[in-house]
Each structure stands twice: as C-alpha cells, then as structure tokens.
Enzyme design. Sequence first.
Site, mmCIF file in Angstrom:
data_model
loop_
_atom_site.group_PDB
_atom_site.id
_atom_site.type_symbol
_atom_site.label_atom_id
_atom_site.label_comp_id
_atom_site.label_asym_id
_atom_site.label_seq_id
_atom_site.Cartn_x
_atom_site.Cartn_y
_atom_site.Cartn_z
ATOM 1 N N CYS A 231 1.557 -1.253 0.002
ATOM 2 C CA CYS A 231 0.192 0.244 -0.146
ATOM 3 C C CYS A 231 0.890 1.200 0.208
ATOM 4 O O CYS A 231 2.158 1.149 0.748
ATOM 5 C CB CYS A 231 -0.356 0.075 1.080
ATOM 6 S SG CYS A 231 -2.144 1.387 1.081
ATOM 7 N N ARG B 139 2.065 4.655 6.209
ATOM 8 C CA ARG B 139 2.761 3.917 7.871
ATOM 9 C C ARG B 139 3.261 2.488 7.954
ATOM 10 O O ARG B 139 3.678 1.626 8.360
ATOM 11 C CB ARG B 139 0.857 3.692 8.630
ATOM 12 C CG ARG B 139 0.900 5.521 9.098
ATOM 13 C CD ARG B 139 -0.686 4.636 9.762
ATOM 14 N NE ARG B 139 -1.119 4.413 8.305
ATOM 15 C CZ ARG B 139 -2.862 4.072 8.674
ATOM 16 N NH1 ARG B 139 -2.711 4.257 10.074
ATOM 17 N NH2 ARG B 139 -3.414 3.508 7.909
ATOM 18 N N HIS C 241 -2.646 -4.209 5.142
ATOM 19 C CA HIS C 241 -1.867 -3.273 6.215
ATOM 20 C C HIS C 241 -3.755 -3.338 7.010
ATOM 21 O O HIS C 241 -4.508 -2.868 6.489
ATOM 22 C CB HIS C 241 -0.858 -2.888 6.312
ATOM 23 C CG HIS C 241 -1.750 -1.224 6.045
ATOM 24 N ND1 HIS C 241 -2.200 -0.491 6.212
ATOM 25 C CD2 HIS C 241 -1.826 -0.249 4.426
ATOM 26 C CE1 HIS C 241 -3.002 0.913 5.452
ATOM 27 N NE2 HIS C 241 -2.396 0.240 4.844
ATOM 28 N N ASP D 79 0.278 3.924 1.771
ATOM 29 C CA ASP D 79 0.341 4.290 3.154
ATOM 30 C C ASP D 79 1.792 4.609 3.582
ATOM 31 O O ASP D 79 2.613 3.400 3.651
ATOM 32 C CB ASP D 79 0.129 3.097 4.016
ATOM 33 C CG ASP D 79 -0.737 3.907 5.403
ATOM 34 O OD1 ASP D 79 -0.243 4.538 5.936
ATOM 35 O OD2 ASP D 79 -2.108 3.910 5.615
ATOM 36 N N CYS E 174 -6.616 0.249 6.691
ATOM 37 C CA CYS E 174 -6.057 0.848 5.632
ATOM 38 C C CYS E 174 -7.463 1.443 4.666
ATOM 39 O O CYS E 174 -8.394 1.150 5.040
ATOM 40 C CB CYS E 174 -5.922 -0.493 4.362
ATOM 41 S SG CYS E 174 -5.703 -0.524 2.391
#
Length: 200
Positions: free
Chosen positions: A39, A43, A100, A41, A103
């Site tokens: 992803c 994080r 994750h 993302d 999400c």
Amino acid sequence: MKTLIAGYQKFRREVWPHDKDHFEALAKGQKPHTLVISCSDSRVDPAAIFSVRAGELFVIRNVASVVPPYETYGGYHGVSAAIAFAVINLEVERIVVLGHEHCGGVAAAMARTESPTPFLSQWVSLLEPAIHTCSGGDPLAVECESIRLSLGRLMTFPFIAERVENGTLQLIGAHFKISDGTLSMLDPADQVFKRVGDTA
C-alpha cells in the site's frame, strides 16, 4: 524540505561510508530477490518492515496493495507493467502482497460512496469481490480477503502462472498490523493468516 535534506545528509554521513561498495555494485544493475506489492500508506514501509538493504526488494506501491485484473487492451497499466518487469526482466523469486491494518483504501471501498478524490473510487472498486465475500463488514476481514483477491489475480497473468507452476516463483500474502508491529502470513494450506514469530 529541510527535514528531507537533513535526512539525506545523515544518510551521506552515517550510511554511505559503510555501504559505498554496495551502492557501487548496485549502480551496475539490480537483482532484487522479491517483488513486494504494498500500500502507498506512509505508515507501511516494506524496506523497514523486512529490514532489507537497497537492491533487495522491487516495490510497487498503490492504494490498498491492489493487483488489477490481467488486461491486454489499451490503457495505462502501470501496476501490470511493473509486475511484468519484476517477473520477466528481473526474475524475482517471490511476490509478496503486503496489506495492512487500518487501510484507508479498503475503508473507501467499503464506504461504497463516490470519493471527491479523482480516480480513487474507480481504483478501490477493484476490491468489490473481497467485500462481497466478507458479509460481516469487518475491515480486518476485508483487508485479508483483499490480499487473497490480489494473489488470485496474479495467477491470471500467464507469465506468473507459468513460473508458479514450474516452481520458479512463489506467491505470498502478508498483513501488517500498524498498532502492534506484528506481521501475519497467509498459510497456503488452510488460507488462514498466521502471525510470524518475533524471534528466529
């Protein structure tokens, strides 16, 4: 930019002197052992999670770690092109689909409302089959089912199916929990995600 420049200066001061030979070797070409589809993302950083050096992973990042269906008609197939390059040109040994916890892409798909963000609604609509499979509406269940969905779609790519069948390519599903830093892997035997031990 000040933070990024300070980070670069730290890299040049602390990392480069020890890894200079490694980077000089990488300048001659790359040979990553693993393709990670992760992803976007901020994080969830595959290199940090798996503690790897530069050159070990070929990483594709997009909203919700989505693998699109195999398509050959016109269009811009950025994810598919990167998958093909990693498998055919770089000959990676495995593909890891890394989803994750929490999400945002999965949440957007589950909301089933048109997003004001351009392109987003159409992209996350690719997760619809995973949502339909998870009748309870549990985000974690959909996150995990989305990983299974992407693994299944990988097998629709002929050059992937061929390599999986002859044993030269492995497909792996993984889910990272941001809240506690744990990683779970999909067991191919029972299709259940099982937590990886913290120590060898």
